[in-house]
Motif scaffolding. Sequence first.
Motif, mmCIF file in Angstrom:
data_model
loop_
_atom_site.group_PDB
_atom_site.id
_atom_site.type_symbol
_atom_site.label_atom_id
_atom_site.label_comp_id
_atom_site.label_asym_id
_atom_site.label_seq_id
_atom_site.Cartn_x
_atom_site.Cartn_y
_atom_site.Cartn_z
ATOM 1 N N TYR A 1 0.845 -1.198 0.000
ATOM 2 C CA TYR A 1 0.000 0.000 0.000
ATOM 3 C C TYR A 1 0.873 1.238 0.000
ATOM 4 C CZ TYR A 1 -4.390 -2.364 1.357
ATOM 5 O OH TYR A 1 -5.514 -3.144 1.400
ATOM 6 N N TYR B 1 -1.330 6.870 0.818
ATOM 7 C CA TYR B 1 -2.691 7.270 0.444
ATOM 8 C C TYR B 1 -3.648 6.075 0.479
ATOM 9 C CZ TYR B 1 -6.586 8.886 -2.397
ATOM 10 O OH TYR B 1 -7.843 9.200 -2.848
ATOM 11 N N GLN B 2 -3.218 4.944 -0.081
ATOM 12 C CA GLN B 2 -4.063 3.747 -0.079
ATOM 13 C C GLN B 2 -4.320 3.258 1.342
ATOM 14 O OE1 GLN B 2 -1.393 1.616 -2.671
ATOM 15 N NE2 GLN B 2 -2.935 1.509 -4.308
ATOM 16 N N THR C 1 -4.510 5.169 4.026
ATOM 17 C CA THR C 1 -5.513 6.041 4.654
ATOM 18 C C THR C 1 -6.912 5.649 4.191
ATOM 19 O OG1 THR C 1 -5.316 7.768 2.960
ATOM 20 C CG2 THR C 1 -3.931 7.992 4.922
ATOM 21 N N LYS C 2 -7.054 5.272 2.925
ATOM 22 C CA LYS C 2 -8.363 4.834 2.419
ATOM 23 C C LYS C 2 -8.777 3.514 3.070
ATOM 24 C CE LYS C 2 -9.197 8.260 -0.157
ATOM 25 N NZ LYS C 2 -10.125 9.246 0.409
ATOM 26 N N ALA C 3 -7.834 2.581 3.211
ATOM 27 C CA ALA C 3 -8.138 1.300 3.850
ATOM 28 C C ALA C 3 -8.563 1.522 5.296
ATOM 29 C CB ALA C 3 -6.921 0.380 3.786
ATOM 30 N N ASP D 1 -9.899 4.281 6.510
ATOM 31 C CA ASP D 1 -11.168 5.003 6.516
ATOM 32 C C ASP D 1 -12.349 4.060 6.353
ATOM 33 O OD1 ASP D 1 -12.696 7.404 6.596
ATOM 34 O OD2 ASP D 1 -12.921 7.289 4.420
ATOM 35 N N VAL D 2 -12.199 3.030 5.559
ATOM 36 C CA VAL D 2 -13.314 2.133 5.276
ATOM 37 C C VAL D 2 -13.316 0.895 6.157
ATOM 38 C CG1 VAL D 2 -14.378 0.694 3.505
ATOM 39 C CG2 VAL D 2 -13.469 2.913 2.888
ATOM 40 N N TYR E 1 -9.283 3.921 14.935
ATOM 41 C CA TYR E 1 -9.341 5.172 14.186
ATOM 42 C C TYR E 1 -7.992 5.865 14.221
ATOM 43 C CZ TYR E 1 -10.259 9.946 12.882
ATOM 44 O OH TYR E 1 -10.196 11.163 12.266
ATOM 45 N N PRO F 1 -4.992 10.714 8.967
ATOM 46 C CA PRO F 1 -3.982 10.461 7.933
ATOM 47 C C PRO F 1 -2.567 10.848 8.369
ATOM 48 C CG PRO F 1 -5.943 11.378 6.921
ATOM 49 C CD PRO F 1 -6.174 11.421 8.409
ATOM 50 N N LYS G 1 -22.770 3.885 7.300
ATOM 51 C CA LYS G 1 -21.655 2.960 7.488
ATOM 52 C C LYS G 1 -22.094 1.520 7.266
ATOM 53 C CE LYS G 1 -18.874 5.730 10.643
ATOM 54 N NZ LYS G 1 -18.338 5.831 12.011
#
Length: 197
Positions: free
Chosen positions: A16, A19-20, A22-24, A26-27, A34, A37, A125
């Motif tokens: 990763y 950036y990837q 942070t997306k992983a 987030d979801v 939690y 970034p 969610k």
Amino acid sequence: MSLRHAVLAALLSGEYSGYQLTKAFDVGVANFWYARPQQLYLELSKLESDGLISGREVVQQTRPNKRLFMVTDAGLAELARFAASVSKPSFIRDDLLVKVQAVDHVDVAPVIAQLDQRAAAAAAKVEILDKILRRFRGDLDEETYLRHGSPIGPYLTCLRGRLFEQEHHDWSVRAAALLRDRATRNGDPPPVSGQSR
């Protein structure tokens, strides 16, 4: 648990970029840990310095170069050590619950509005997590996936996050409805209902 273990666990899926990651988070990972970034980028740097992950530069023609990170053998050993350690009991720390606790002595309308907002957020969610779970399963039904599908770890944590959000939604809807009904019966003007599922 520290953020480092959550990052190492997230990187088990493959390489990763920051950036990837942070997306992983987030979801998927946000269901159980939690992080902002900035915290993730700082943790990636620490993990690489400690030899728990390795990074490689990827040259891109039309965009800035990026670094991809993956877990090293030392990182896997750290995760194994962490997995074998005793887990602390989980606990709830939620300012909205403090507000509900005090609702007999404060204006109920803003508390109900926040419950409505929380229910709407939880419903959103649930939808996202349902999509992730369906993507994991593909054509399999849940029971078949749970018995034979792979990967199972991310699926189980996502499933736990979905159950948590559904329960959060249901409780928020019920609490708001009860408080709204009580306010109406006590002669107060009924608070305006927010969006909820």
